[in-house]
Design a protein around this motif. Structure first.
Motif, PDB file in Angstrom:
ATOM      1  N   CYS A  35     -51.447  34.972 -21.373  1.00  0.00           N
ATOM      2  CA  CYS A  35     -50.673  33.737 -21.399  1.00  0.00           C
ATOM      3  C   CYS A  35     -49.599  33.784 -20.317  1.00  0.00           C
ATOM      4  O   CYS A  35     -48.612  34.523 -20.462  1.00  0.00           O
ATOM      5  CB  CYS A  35     -50.015  33.536 -22.763  1.00  0.00           C
ATOM      6  SG  CYS A  35     -51.175  33.250 -24.099  1.00  0.00           S
ATOM      7  N   PRO A  36     -49.754  33.030 -19.238  1.00  0.00           N
ATOM      8  CA  PRO A  36     -48.728  33.028 -18.193  1.00  0.00           C
ATOM      9  C   PRO A  36     -47.466  32.296 -18.642  1.00  0.00           C
ATOM     10  O   PRO A  36     -47.525  31.361 -19.441  1.00  0.00           O
ATOM     11  CB  PRO A  36     -49.400  32.287 -17.036  1.00  0.00           C
ATOM     12  CG  PRO A  36     -50.376  31.385 -17.700  1.00  0.00           C
ATOM     13  CD  PRO A  36     -50.868  32.129 -18.909  1.00  0.00           C
ATOM     14  N   VAL A  37     -46.340  32.729 -18.144  1.00  0.00           N
ATOM     15  CA  VAL A  37     -45.074  32.043 -18.401  1.00  0.00           C
ATOM     16  C   VAL A  37     -44.980  30.874 -17.420  1.00  0.00           C
ATOM     17  O   VAL A  37     -44.978  31.060 -16.213  1.00  0.00           O
ATOM     18  CB  VAL A  37     -43.879  32.993 -18.222  1.00  0.00           C
ATOM     19  CG1 VAL A  37     -42.558  32.246 -18.394  1.00  0.00           C
ATOM     20  CG2 VAL A  37     -43.977  34.154 -19.211  1.00  0.00           C
ATOM     21  N   THR A  38     -44.940  29.655 -17.952  1.00  0.00           N
ATOM     22  CA  THR A  38     -44.912  28.469 -17.088  1.00  0.00           C
ATOM     23  C   THR A  38     -43.515  27.881 -16.936  1.00  0.00           C
ATOM     24  O   THR A  38     -43.295  27.048 -16.071  1.00  0.00           O
ATOM     25  CB  THR A  38     -45.860  27.390 -17.644  1.00  0.00           C
ATOM     26  OG1 THR A  38     -45.555  27.137 -19.017  1.00  0.00           O
ATOM     27  CG2 THR A  38     -47.303  27.858 -17.541  1.00  0.00           C
ATOM     28  N   ALA A  54     -48.581  29.391 -21.639  1.00  0.00           N
ATOM     29  CA  ALA A  54     -49.767  28.538 -21.571  1.00  0.00           C
ATOM     30  C   ALA A  54     -51.004  29.351 -21.940  1.00  0.00           C
ATOM     31  O   ALA A  54     -51.000  30.584 -21.911  1.00  0.00           O
ATOM     32  CB  ALA A  54     -49.915  27.933 -20.179  1.00  0.00           C
ATOM     33  N   PHE A  55     -52.083  28.630 -22.257  1.00  0.00           N
ATOM     34  CA  PHE A  55     -53.320  29.291 -22.681  1.00  0.00           C
ATOM     35  C   PHE A  55     -54.517  28.387 -22.386  1.00  0.00           C
ATOM     36  O   PHE A  55     -54.429  27.173 -22.529  1.00  0.00           O
ATOM     37  CB  PHE A  55     -53.249  29.611 -24.178  1.00  0.00           C
ATOM     38  CG  PHE A  55     -54.428  30.369 -24.710  1.00  0.00           C
ATOM     39  CD1 PHE A  55     -54.760  31.610 -24.199  1.00  0.00           C
ATOM     40  CD2 PHE A  55     -55.204  29.845 -25.724  1.00  0.00           C
ATOM     41  CE1 PHE A  55     -55.840  32.324 -24.693  1.00  0.00           C
ATOM     42  CE2 PHE A  55     -56.283  30.543 -26.231  1.00  0.00           C
ATOM     43  CZ  PHE A  55     -56.617  31.785 -25.713  1.00  0.00           C
ATOM     44  N   VAL A  56     -55.607  28.955 -21.958  1.00  0.00           N
ATOM     45  CA  VAL A  56     -56.900  28.316 -21.658  1.00  0.00           C
ATOM     46  C   VAL A  56     -56.821  27.494 -20.369  1.00  0.00           C
ATOM     47  O   VAL A  56     -56.161  26.442 -20.318  1.00  0.00           O
ATOM     48  CB  VAL A  56     -57.408  27.422 -22.807  1.00  0.00           C
ATOM     49  CG1 VAL A  56     -58.770  26.828 -22.460  1.00  0.00           C
ATOM     50  CG2 VAL A  56     -57.510  28.208 -24.104  1.00  0.00           C
ATOM     51  N   LYS A  57     -57.491  27.978 -19.351  1.00  0.00           N
ATOM     52  CA  LYS A  57     -57.550  27.278 -18.070  1.00  0.00           C
ATOM     53  C   LYS A  57     -58.180  25.894 -18.238  1.00  0.00           C
ATOM     54  O   LYS A  57     -59.074  25.699 -19.071  1.00  0.00           O
ATOM     55  CB  LYS A  57     -58.394  28.084 -17.079  1.00  0.00           C
ATOM     56  CG  LYS A  57     -57.702  29.336 -16.558  1.00  0.00           C
ATOM     57  CD  LYS A  57     -56.804  29.015 -15.372  1.00  0.00           C
ATOM     58  CE  LYS A  57     -56.304  30.294 -14.701  1.00  0.00           C
ATOM     59  NZ  LYS A  57     -55.450  29.990 -13.533  1.00  0.00           N
ATOM     60  N   ALA A  58     -57.715  24.936 -17.448  1.00  0.00           N
ATOM     61  CA  ALA A  58     -58.210  23.557 -17.543  1.00  0.00           C
ATOM     62  C   ALA A  58     -58.494  22.995 -16.166  1.00  0.00           C
ATOM     63  O   ALA A  58     -57.941  23.455 -15.159  1.00  0.00           O
ATOM     64  CB  ALA A  58     -57.193  22.684 -18.272  1.00  0.00           C
ATOM     65  N   PRO A  95     -41.255  32.802 -14.328  1.00  0.00           N
ATOM     66  CA  PRO A  95     -42.494  32.026 -14.205  1.00  0.00           C
ATOM     67  C   PRO A  95     -43.557  32.793 -13.418  1.00  0.00           C
ATOM     68  O   PRO A  95     -43.283  33.380 -12.376  1.00  0.00           O
ATOM     69  CB  PRO A  95     -42.039  30.766 -13.459  1.00  0.00           C
ATOM     70  CG  PRO A  95     -40.599  30.625 -13.823  1.00  0.00           C
ATOM     71  CD  PRO A  95     -40.067  32.028 -13.941  1.00  0.00           C
ATOM     72  N   GLY A  96     -44.756  32.783 -13.954  1.00  0.00           N
ATOM     73  CA  GLY A  96     -45.862  33.500 -13.316  1.00  0.00           C
ATOM     74  C   GLY A  96     -46.200  34.805 -14.005  1.00  0.00           C
ATOM     75  O   GLY A  96     -47.322  35.305 -13.869  1.00  0.00           O
ATOM     76  N   ASP A  97     -45.237  35.392 -14.736  1.00  0.00           N
ATOM     77  CA  ASP A  97     -45.540  36.603 -15.508  1.00  0.00           C
ATOM     78  C   ASP A  97     -46.558  36.278 -16.597  1.00  0.00           C
ATOM     79  O   ASP A  97     -46.610  35.157 -17.110  1.00  0.00           O
ATOM     80  CB  ASP A  97     -44.272  37.175 -16.146  1.00  0.00           C
ATOM     81  CG  ASP A  97     -43.325  37.754 -15.113  1.00  0.00           C
ATOM     82  OD1 ASP A  97     -43.730  37.879 -13.944  1.00  0.00           O
ATOM     83  OD2 ASP A  97     -42.173  38.073 -15.471  1.00  0.00           O
ATOM     84  N   ALA A  98     -47.354  37.257 -16.989  1.00  0.00           N
ATOM     85  CA  ALA A  98     -48.385  37.048 -18.003  1.00  0.00           C
ATOM     86  C   ALA A  98     -48.114  37.920 -19.224  1.00  0.00           C
ATOM     87  O   ALA A  98     -47.759  39.094 -19.095  1.00  0.00           O
ATOM     88  CB  ALA A  98     -49.763  37.348 -17.436  1.00  0.00           C
TER      89      ALA A  98
END
Length: 209
Positions: A35-38, A54-58, A95-98
């Motif tokens: 889950c990346p930090v958005t 966030a979760f699950v690419k779209a 932002p960007g960290d997972a």
């Protein structure tokens, strides 16, 4: 209200594993992260500390223009689900960290939040486990009826919260005190003893207690 850091995932289903003593343990398999930090919120700027994950690419066609611009700030693609987690102290992530399942370990106690299975419109007996009327002589066509719910002239209305027929399920439910019995970072999977809310492939949030 401050929460402990967690991770989004989806419930894959249930199975069982065998412990070191040979006992069978029922577990729920959850695919969690990465889950990346958005977005990062701070008390100085926003009034409280929080992380948005966030979760699950779209695909772009499934994401609004506003959210596309929002995700562009983190520069890590587009996602289907987001969740904000409030923190007691200043966030250590940017932002960007997972966030991955490696934040958990076997033996950790967690709470899992999900949306319970919706069961549609149900009568009072199934929804509230009422016994119904006697199935004997004289009780004609009233066995599953709701019975009297009103009042006399005063107060002249049905009290709020009375147990009646209505929509059942499809509610946010948090299951507490669940034990992690296995973590598989290579598969982004955690095994949680017991059941968690929601159907298969349902979205869940796993947090440490």
């Amino acid at each position: 209200m401050a929460e402990k850091l967690g991770i989004l995932g989806r419930k894959l289903g249930m199975t069982r594993i065998f412990g070191g003593d040979g006992a069978a343990v029922a577990v729920t398999v959850i695919e969690a992260g990465p889950c990346p930090v958005t977005q990062v919120k701070s008390e100085a700027k926003d009034g409280y500390n929080a992380l948005q994950i966030a979760f699950v690419k779209a695909k772009a066609k499934h994401v609004t223009k506003a959210m596309q611009g929002h995700f562009a700030k983190a520069d890590d693609g587009l996602y289907r689900h987001t969740r904000e987690i409030r923190l007691a102290g200043a966030p250590e992530h940017k932002p960007g960290d997972a966030l991955t399942v490696e934040m958990f370990a076997p033996g950790d106690v967690v709470k899992v939040t999900g949306t319970s299975v919706g069961k549609g419109y149900q009568g009072r007996m199934r929804r509230w486990n009422f016994a119904g009327s006697k199935d004997s002589h004289g009780c004609e066509k009233v066995h599953r009826n709701n019975g009297s719910v009103g009042n006399n002239t005063f107060p002249g209305h049905v009290f709020k919260g009375r147990k009646m027929a209505g929509h059942w399920g499809n509610e946010t439910v948090t299951e507490m005190g669940l034990l992690i019995v296995g973590v598989r970072p290579q598969d982004n999977v955690i095994l949680v003893r017991g059941s968690v809310p929601g159907p298969k492939n349902g979205l869940v949030l796993v947090r440490k207690q």
